[in-house]
Design a protein around this motif. Structure first.
Motif, mmCIF file in Angstrom:
data_model
loop_
_atom_site.group_PDB
_atom_site.id
_atom_site.type_symbol
_atom_site.label_atom_id
_atom_site.label_comp_id
_atom_site.label_asym_id
_atom_site.label_seq_id
_atom_site.Cartn_x
_atom_site.Cartn_y
_atom_site.Cartn_z
ATOM 1 N N ALA A 9 0.841 -1.201 0.000
ATOM 2 C CA ALA A 9 0.000 0.000 0.000
ATOM 3 C C ALA A 9 0.878 1.254 0.000
ATOM 4 O O ALA A 9 0.622 2.201 -0.745
ATOM 5 N N ARG A 12 2.453 1.713 -3.488
ATOM 6 C CA ARG A 12 1.478 2.159 -4.480
ATOM 7 C C ARG A 12 1.070 3.609 -4.248
ATOM 8 O O ARG A 12 0.876 4.367 -5.201
ATOM 9 N N ASN A 130 -8.420 4.741 -2.673
ATOM 10 C CA ASN A 130 -8.748 3.438 -3.255
ATOM 11 C C ASN A 130 -7.707 2.389 -2.864
ATOM 12 O O ASN A 130 -8.044 1.228 -2.612
ATOM 13 N N ILE A 131 -6.442 2.795 -2.819
ATOM 14 C CA ILE A 131 -5.380 1.887 -2.388
ATOM 15 C C ILE A 131 -5.604 1.496 -0.929
ATOM 16 O O ILE A 131 -5.448 0.333 -0.550
ATOM 17 N N ARG A 132 -5.996 2.473 -0.096
ATOM 18 C CA ARG A 132 -6.299 2.186 1.314
ATOM 19 C C ARG A 132 -7.442 1.185 1.422
ATOM 20 O O ARG A 132 -7.367 0.227 2.193
ATOM 21 N N ARG A 133 -8.484 1.397 0.618
ATOM 22 C CA ARG A 133 -9.630 0.488 0.647
ATOM 23 C C ARG A 133 -9.202 -0.929 0.285
ATOM 24 O O ARG A 133 -9.598 -1.899 0.936
ATOM 25 N N ASP A 134 -8.368 -1.060 -0.760
ATOM 26 C CA ASP A 134 -7.894 -2.384 -1.171
ATOM 27 C C ASP A 134 -7.089 -3.053 -0.063
ATOM 28 O O ASP A 134 -7.248 -4.254 0.205
ATOM 29 N N ALA A 135 -6.204 -2.292 0.581
ATOM 30 C CA ALA A 135 -5.370 -2.844 1.651
ATOM 31 C C ALA A 135 -6.240 -3.286 2.836
ATOM 32 O O ALA A 135 -6.042 -4.383 3.385
ATOM 33 N N HIS A 137 -9.313 -4.162 2.711
ATOM 34 C CA HIS A 137 -10.064 -5.344 2.266
ATOM 35 C C HIS A 137 -9.210 -6.608 2.388
ATOM 36 O O HIS A 137 -9.707 -7.648 2.816
ATOM 37 N N GLN A 138 -7.935 -6.508 2.024
ATOM 38 C CA GLN A 138 -7.046 -7.666 2.152
ATOM 39 C C GLN A 138 -6.880 -8.072 3.614
ATOM 40 O O GLN A 138 -6.862 -9.269 3.933
ATOM 41 N N GLU A 141 -9.962 -9.885 4.684
ATOM 42 C CA GLU A 141 -9.970 -11.248 4.135
ATOM 43 C C GLU A 141 -9.126 -12.173 5.006
ATOM 44 O O GLU A 141 -9.515 -13.304 5.279
#
Length: 185
Positions: A9, A12, A130-135, A137-138, A141
């Motif tokens: 993160a 990116r 958006n990068i924060r959201r993806d991180a 989310h991971q 998970e």
């Protein structure tokens, strides 16, 4: 695993800030810079080539650029590329040398360019979020798969938020610096 997510993160987000900084080079300030024409593509025997590959570009003085195509028949193609671009400049040709004179920016044009800079800054911030959201989310998970504890997950989300805040602060600093450059006469 969590450290990998945070490092990814951070990398990116740094790339997003750097891409924004690179995009701002194209925003014209009062001084001439070869970076103003770096993005231009010239039609060279049926294919679009970057200007730097078909001509030499130099700063003649504080308010003008000179472009010297390597082949005489490219002069008109380079002129067309400049006229078709978003630069708003008119090329002056003398033989094989093309001059671009950069007029002084009006107050109105400076304000317009300032809005463009702010808009680009907002786009960069959205990309960072958006990068924060993806991180995040991971991390969720991993929590769902029971590979990390809830404490580890919440600590990671806090760390990711700190990384995000730093990246957004960097974007704000870049916007402020470019705005000061634009407003200085």
């Amino acid at each position: 695993m969590l450290n990998d997510i945070k490092k990814d993160a951070q990398t990116r987000m740094a790339k997003s800030v750097e891409a924004f900084r690179h995009d701002l080079i194209k925003v014209r300030t009062g001084r001439a810079s070869t970076a103003l024409v770096d993005h231009l593509k010239v039609n060279y025997y049926g294919s679009d080539m970057p200007l730097s590959q078909v001509a030499s570009v130099a700063v003649a003085d504080a308010r003008s650029l000179t472009i010297t195509p390597w082949e005489k028949q490219l002069v008109s193609a380079v002129e067309k590329a400049i006229l078709a671009s978003d630069l708003g400049l008119t090329p002056n040709t003398a033989g094989t040398v093309i001059r671009l004179n950069l007029p002084a920016l009006t107050e109105e044009r400076r304000k317009e360019l300032s809005k463009v800079v702010h808009s680009g800054g907002e786009d960069a911030k959205v990309a960072i979020r958006n990068i924060r959201r993806d991180a995040n989310h991971q991390v969720k998970e991993l929590l769902k798969d029971k590979q990390v504890t809830e404490d580890e997950a919440s600590r990671s989300e806090i760390d990711i938020q700190k990384i995000t805040d730093d990246a957004i602060k960097n974007v704000d600093e870049v916007v402020k610096a470019k705005e000061q450059e634009l407003m200085s006469v």
